[in-house]
Design a protein around this motif. Structure first.
Motif, PDB file in Angstrom:
ATOM      1  N   ASP A 150       0.820  -1.209   0.000  1.00  0.00           N
ATOM      2  CA  ASP A 150       0.000   0.000   0.000  1.00  0.00           C
ATOM      3  C   ASP A 150       0.855   1.261   0.000  1.00  0.00           C
ATOM      4  OD1 ASP A 150       0.986  -0.248   2.560  1.00  0.00           O
ATOM      5  OD2 ASP A 150      -0.909   0.199   3.558  1.00  0.00           O
ATOM      6  N   PHE A 151       1.974   1.212  -0.736  1.00  0.00           N
ATOM      7  CA  PHE A 151       2.800   2.417  -0.857  1.00  0.00           C
ATOM      8  C   PHE A 151       2.176   3.381  -1.864  1.00  0.00           C
ATOM      9  CE2 PHE A 151       5.911  -0.621   0.797  1.00  0.00           C
ATOM     10  CZ  PHE A 151       6.474   0.127   1.818  1.00  0.00           C
ATOM     11  N   ASP A 152       2.407   4.664  -1.615  1.00  0.00           N
ATOM     12  CA  ASP A 152       1.920   5.697  -2.520  1.00  0.00           C
ATOM     13  C   ASP A 152       2.905   5.966  -3.651  1.00  0.00           C
ATOM     14  OD1 ASP A 152      -0.563   6.609  -1.088  1.00  0.00           O
ATOM     15  OD2 ASP A 152       0.900   6.957   0.504  1.00  0.00           O
ATOM     16  N   MET A 153       4.189   5.752  -3.382  1.00  0.00           N
ATOM     17  CA  MET A 153       5.195   6.029  -4.410  1.00  0.00           C
ATOM     18  C   MET A 153       6.450   5.218  -4.171  1.00  0.00           C
ATOM     19  SD  MET A 153       6.350   9.853  -3.253  1.00  0.00           S
ATOM     20  CE  MET A 153       4.613  10.309  -3.195  1.00  0.00           C
ATOM     21  N   PRO A 182      -3.409   1.665  -6.048  1.00  0.00           N
ATOM     22  CA  PRO A 182      -3.905   2.276  -7.284  1.00  0.00           C
ATOM     23  C   PRO A 182      -3.715   3.792  -7.233  1.00  0.00           C
ATOM     24  CG  PRO A 182      -5.427   0.611  -6.516  1.00  0.00           C
ATOM     25  CD  PRO A 182      -4.404   0.769  -5.421  1.00  0.00           C
ATOM     26  N   GLY A 183      -3.197   4.345  -8.314  1.00  0.00           N
ATOM     27  CA  GLY A 183      -2.877   5.768  -8.345  1.00  0.00           C
ATOM     28  C   GLY A 183      -1.468   6.081  -7.897  1.00  0.00           C
ATOM     29  N   GLY A 184      -0.768   5.064  -7.400  1.00  0.00           N
ATOM     30  CA  GLY A 184       0.601   5.262  -6.954  1.00  0.00           C
ATOM     31  C   GLY A 184       1.556   5.455  -8.119  1.00  0.00           C
ATOM     32  N   ILE A 185       2.724   6.036  -7.827  1.00  0.00           N
ATOM     33  CA  ILE A 185       3.686   6.339  -8.895  1.00  0.00           C
ATOM     34  C   ILE A 185       5.086   5.846  -8.544  1.00  0.00           C
ATOM     35  CG2 ILE A 185       2.384   8.320  -9.736  1.00  0.00           C
ATOM     36  CD1 ILE A 185       4.313  10.165  -8.280  1.00  0.00           C
ATOM     37  N   LEU A 186       5.843   5.572  -9.581  1.00  0.00           N
ATOM     38  CA  LEU A 186       7.259   5.220  -9.486  1.00  0.00           C
ATOM     39  C   LEU A 186       8.027   6.209 -10.341  1.00  0.00           C
ATOM     40  CD1 LEU A 186       8.911   1.723  -9.963  1.00  0.00           C
ATOM     41  CD2 LEU A 186       9.581   3.632 -11.437  1.00  0.00           C
ATOM     42  N   THR A 187       9.122   6.743  -9.817  1.00  0.00           N
ATOM     43  CA  THR A 187       9.966   7.608 -10.633  1.00  0.00           C
ATOM     44  C   THR A 187      11.405   7.141 -10.576  1.00  0.00           C
ATOM     45  OG1 THR A 187      10.328   9.206  -8.854  1.00  0.00           O
ATOM     46  CG2 THR A 187       8.558   9.678 -10.397  1.00  0.00           C
ATOM     47  N   THR A 188      12.135   7.452 -11.644  1.00  0.00           N
ATOM     48  CA  THR A 188      13.553   7.120 -11.735  1.00  0.00           C
ATOM     49  C   THR A 188      14.218   8.057 -12.729  1.00  0.00           C
ATOM     50  OG1 THR A 188      15.170   5.372 -12.186  1.00  0.00           O
ATOM     51  CG2 THR A 188      13.159   5.377 -13.527  1.00  0.00           C
ATOM     52  N   TYR A 189      15.514   8.195 -12.559  1.00  0.00           N
ATOM     53  CA  TYR A 189      16.321   9.014 -13.474  1.00  0.00           C
ATOM     54  C   TYR A 189      16.501   8.343 -14.831  1.00  0.00           C
ATOM     55  CZ  TYR A 189      19.780   5.549 -12.231  1.00  0.00           C
ATOM     56  OH  TYR A 189      20.417   4.341 -12.047  1.00  0.00           O
ATOM     57  N   CYS A 190      16.257   7.040 -14.927  1.00  0.00           N
ATOM     58  CA  CYS A 190      16.545   6.241 -16.116  1.00  0.00           C
ATOM     59  C   CYS A 190      15.426   6.362 -17.154  1.00  0.00           C
ATOM     60  CB  CYS A 190      16.718   4.781 -15.716  1.00  0.00           C
ATOM     61  SG  CYS A 190      17.048   3.669 -17.099  1.00  0.00           S
ATOM     62  N   ARG A 220       8.404   8.499 -15.252  1.00  0.00           N
ATOM     63  CA  ARG A 220       7.439   8.281 -14.167  1.00  0.00           C
ATOM     64  C   ARG A 220       6.491   7.181 -14.620  1.00  0.00           C
ATOM     65  NH1 ARG A 220       4.185  13.064 -13.911  1.00  0.00           N
ATOM     66  NH2 ARG A 220       5.740  14.062 -12.591  1.00  0.00           N
ATOM     67  N   GLY A 221       6.290   6.189 -13.767  1.00  0.00           N
ATOM     68  CA  GLY A 221       5.324   5.134 -14.030  1.00  0.00           C
ATOM     69  C   GLY A 221       4.139   5.281 -13.093  1.00  0.00           C
ATOM     70  N   VAL A 222       2.934   5.131 -13.615  1.00  0.00           N
ATOM     71  CA  VAL A 222       1.719   5.311 -12.818  1.00  0.00           C
ATOM     72  C   VAL A 222       0.955   3.995 -12.774  1.00  0.00           C
ATOM     73  CG1 VAL A 222      -0.438   6.599 -12.557  1.00  0.00           C
ATOM     74  CG2 VAL A 222       1.576   7.714 -13.566  1.00  0.00           C
ATOM     75  N   ARG A 223       0.553   3.586 -11.584  1.00  0.00           N
ATOM     76  CA  ARG A 223      -0.349   2.432 -11.468  1.00  0.00           C
ATOM     77  C   ARG A 223      -1.775   2.945 -11.480  1.00  0.00           C
ATOM     78  NH1 ARG A 223      -1.058  -2.677  -7.189  1.00  0.00           N
ATOM     79  NH2 ARG A 223      -3.026  -3.318  -8.140  1.00  0.00           N
ATOM     80  N   ASN A 224      -2.454   2.794 -12.596  1.00  0.00           N
ATOM     81  CA  ASN A 224      -3.838   3.263 -12.723  1.00  0.00           C
ATOM     82  C   ASN A 224      -4.826   2.266 -12.124  1.00  0.00           C
ATOM     83  OD1 ASN A 224      -3.320   5.730 -14.045  1.00  0.00           O
ATOM     84  ND2 ASN A 224      -2.945   4.629 -15.952  1.00  0.00           N
TER      85      ASN A 224
END
Length: 224
Positions: A150-153, A182-190, A220-224
């Motif tokens: 249940d992480f947000d990001m 759901p609605g959470g995001i992942l970001t990375t420099y790559c 940025r990746g979004v979990r919809n």
């Protein structure tokens, strides 16, 4: 776990980073460690998400505690904006005291004390670092991590795919997808092509954004 040989370096914005000599890979961009982390993980992830959702409590998972810079900047934002942050981070090779005490991320004695508290925080145990920031450090790899999903990001701050390709494999990205709400995001420099394809295959909506200093793009990746 065994600590690899690390060399302290100064990046172009004046902030420190580390060179892991066995991989010949730095922990941050030569163009600016603090500037890169602030842009990729704070502005394009944490601040973006907080402004979009207006949540008063946010749970963050980080792949790669490293120098503690991302946690340090997140803690500062939490105090500035009075947002409760619960920060989990994995790191199989913790930076030793003789190294982290030299890092210059703090610009005042109080900020340096905050950085040291992050590094000195016990592993595998929730710790209140400030009134709005709690930390749990896990001395393990992404593959070895398990927690409630249940992480947000996610701050995906692993070494580059050219150095540690296994971390960026589809199975790990699917694991990250499952760790997010759901609605959470992942970001990375790559912004590597294969990484973006794997991210999409894991179920993410892939957003290619302007990169940090010296880099054309980030993701940025979004979990919809």
């Amino acid at each position: 776990m065994t600590n690899h040989k690390l060399k302290l370096i100064t990046t172009e914005d004046g902030s420190h980073s580390l060179l892991r000599e066995d991989l010949n890979e730095t922990y941050h961009s030569f163009h600016g460690a603090r500037s890169e982390s602030a842009y990729v993980f704070i502005e394009q992830c944490l601040r973006y998400y907080a402004e979009q959702t207006k949540k008063g409590r946010i749970r963050i998972f980080e792949v790669g505690f490293g120098t503690g810079l991302n946690a340090f900047l997140a803690a500062a934002l939490a105090e500035e904006n009075k947002v409760a942050l619960e920060f989990h981070s994995v790191e199989p090779f913790p930076v030793v005291r003789e190294i982290f005490e030299q890092l210059n991320f703090g610009q005042t004695p109080e900020e340096q004390q905050l950085l040291h508290r992050l590094h000195e925080s016990p592993w595998e145990s929730p710790q209140s670092i400030t009134s709005h920031f709690s930390l749990v450090k896990h001395e393990t790899t992404l593959e070895g991590f398990s927690a409630a999903s249940d992480f947000d990001m996610i701050f995906f701050d692993a070494f580059a795919p050219s150095k540690q390709a296994e971390v960026w494999e589809l199975a790990n990205l699917k694991k990250c997808f499952d760790l997010l709400q759901p609605g959470g995001i992942l970001t990375t420099y790559c912004a590597q092509g294969q990484f973006k394809r794997n991210l999409a295959a894991a179920g993410f909506e892939v957003q290619t954004l302007k990169g940090a200093m010296g880099k054309k793009e980030m993701v940025r990746g979004v979990r919809n």
